[in-house]
Write a protein that holds these residues in place. Structure first.
Motif, short mmCIF file in Angstrom:
data_model
loop_
_atom_site.label_atom_id
_atom_site.label_comp_id
_atom_site.label_asym_id
_atom_site.label_seq_id
_atom_site.Cartn_x
_atom_site.Cartn_y
_atom_site.Cartn_z
N ILE A 1 0.63 -1.44 -0.20
CA ILE A 1 0.03 -0.25 -0.21
C ILE A 1 0.61 0.80 -0.17
CG2 ILE A 1 -1.89 1.68 2.06
CD1 ILE A 1 -3.34 -1.61 2.26
N GLN A 2 1.88 1.50 0.83
CA GLN A 2 2.86 3.13 1.25
C GLN A 2 3.16 2.90 0.07
OE1 GLN A 2 2.00 4.93 3.41
NE2 GLN A 2 3.46 6.23 1.85
N ARG A 3 3.72 1.59 -0.70
CA ARG A 3 4.83 2.09 -2.17
C ARG A 3 3.34 2.78 -3.90
NH1 ARG A 3 6.57 -2.95 -4.85
NH2 ARG A 3 7.73 -2.83 -2.77
N ASP B 1 2.93 6.83 -2.09
CA ASP B 1 4.11 7.60 -2.88
C ASP B 1 3.91 7.45 -4.61
OD1 ASP B 1 5.01 7.18 0.17
OD2 ASP B 1 6.63 5.71 -0.27
N ARG B 2 3.71 6.13 -5.12
CA ARG B 2 3.68 6.67 -6.82
C ARG B 2 2.18 7.81 -7.61
NH1 ARG B 2 3.27 1.16 -9.19
NH2 ARG B 2 4.87 0.50 -8.04
N TYR B 3 1.34 8.10 -6.15
CA TYR B 3 0.35 8.52 -7.41
C TYR B 3 0.39 9.45 -6.41
CZ TYR B 3 -1.98 4.36 -9.01
OH TYR B 3 -1.38 2.49 -9.14
N ASP B 4 0.49 10.02 -5.33
CA ASP B 4 1.23 11.23 -4.46
C ASP B 4 2.04 11.95 -5.77
OD1 ASP B 4 -0.04 11.62 -2.28
OD2 ASP B 4 1.51 10.43 -1.64
N GLU B 5 3.08 11.41 -6.11
CA GLU B 5 3.78 11.95 -6.99
C GLU B 5 3.34 12.11 -8.06
OE1 GLU B 5 7.34 9.92 -8.08
OE2 GLU B 5 8.13 9.71 -4.96
N LEU B 6 2.67 10.86 -9.21
CA LEU B 6 1.98 10.77 -10.69
C LEU B 6 0.75 12.33 -9.87
CD1 LEU B 6 1.48 10.28 -13.22
CD2 LEU B 6 -0.16 7.99 -12.30
N LYS B 7 -0.64 12.88 -9.15
CA LYS B 7 -1.07 13.33 -8.51
C LYS B 7 -0.17 15.22 -9.20
CE LYS B 7 -2.33 14.88 -4.46
NZ LYS B 7 -3.76 15.28 -3.29
N SER C 1 -6.09 -4.28 -6.52
CA SER C 1 -5.51 -4.15 -4.66
C SER C 1 -5.02 -3.43 -4.67
CB SER C 1 -5.24 -5.16 -4.47
OG SER C 1 -3.96 -5.59 -3.38
N ALA C 2 -3.60 -3.20 -4.38
CA ALA C 2 -3.11 -1.86 -4.12
C ALA C 2 -2.99 -0.71 -5.42
CB ALA C 2 -1.89 -1.45 -3.22
N CYS C 3 -3.54 -1.11 -6.68
CA CYS C 3 -3.24 -0.46 -7.13
C CYS C 3 -4.49 0.64 -7.59
CB CYS C 3 -3.47 -1.80 -8.79
SG CYS C 3 -3.62 -0.66 -10.19
N THR C 4 -5.29 0.17 -6.86
CA THR C 4 -6.69 1.30 -7.39
C THR C 4 -6.77 2.57 -6.39
OG1 THR C 4 -7.54 -0.05 -4.97
CG2 THR C 4 -8.36 -0.58 -7.38
N ILE C 5 -5.82 2.77 -5.64
CA ILE C 5 -5.37 3.65 -4.70
C ILE C 5 -5.23 4.70 -5.86
CG2 ILE C 5 -3.87 4.34 -3.29
CD1 ILE C 5 -2.92 2.17 -1.66
N VAL C 6 -5.10 4.03 -7.27
CA VAL C 6 -4.69 5.47 -7.84
C VAL C 6 -6.34 6.44 -8.31
CG1 VAL C 6 -5.80 4.56 -9.80
CG2 VAL C 6 -4.25 6.33 -10.63
#
Length: 152
Positions: A34-36, A39-45, A59-64
């Motif tokens: 989840i944390q990865r 972090d990835r999507y915070d940067e992408l945002k 799974s965690a990909c849906t955090i996008v």
């Protein structure tokens, strides 16, 4: 006449790939820590990039959906989102539901996604899939052939 949709797709592609703007394609992402993804999507945002979901986002990909503004996310007919409760590894490699992480992720999703998840009984160890017409009522459809025009 198939030339008009092709020209529209090309126009969209060129408009989106100008200076400082790129397209990120999600096609076969099975998730992970989840944390990865946070972090990835915070940067992408912060980049202004458009996200095209063009296949499995599990799974965690849906955090996008929670981190990137909805107006910058579109879905193709192949988009397939998979949701389940967050879990930790227990003794003997067993999956143990992490209720706190599950609540946190659920609360981050946009309201239509939360409503859909609730209608399916909530996040549990069993995976539920959001795709097709239901998904396309929540996020705009990408009007280009991502398999041809976009690179992973």
């Amino acid at each position: 006449m198939r030339i008009l949709p092709l020209l529209l797709a090309l126009a969209f592609l060129f408009a989106c790939t100008g200076d400082g703007h790129a397209v990120v394609r999600i096609a076969n992402d099975r998730g992970g820590l989840i944390q990865r993804y946070l972090d990835r999507y915070d940067e992408l945002k912060g980049t202004g990039q458009t996200v095209v979901i063009d296949g499995l986002c599990a799974s965690a990909c849906t955090i996008v959906l929670a981190k990137v503004p909805s107006g910058r996310v579109c879905v193709t007919e192949r988009a397939n989102l998979a949701f389940h409760a967050a879990w930790d590894l227990g003794a003997g490699g067993r999956h143990i539901t992490n209720r706190e992480a599950t609540r946190m992720i659920y609360s981050m999703y946009p309201a239509p996604v939360r409503s859909w998840i609730s209608g399916k009984g909530g996040l549990s160890p069993h995976t539920i899939f959001l795709r097709g017409t239901q998904l396309q009522t929540m996020f705009p459809r990408c009007y280009l052939d991502a398999a041809v025009f976009l690179r992973s």
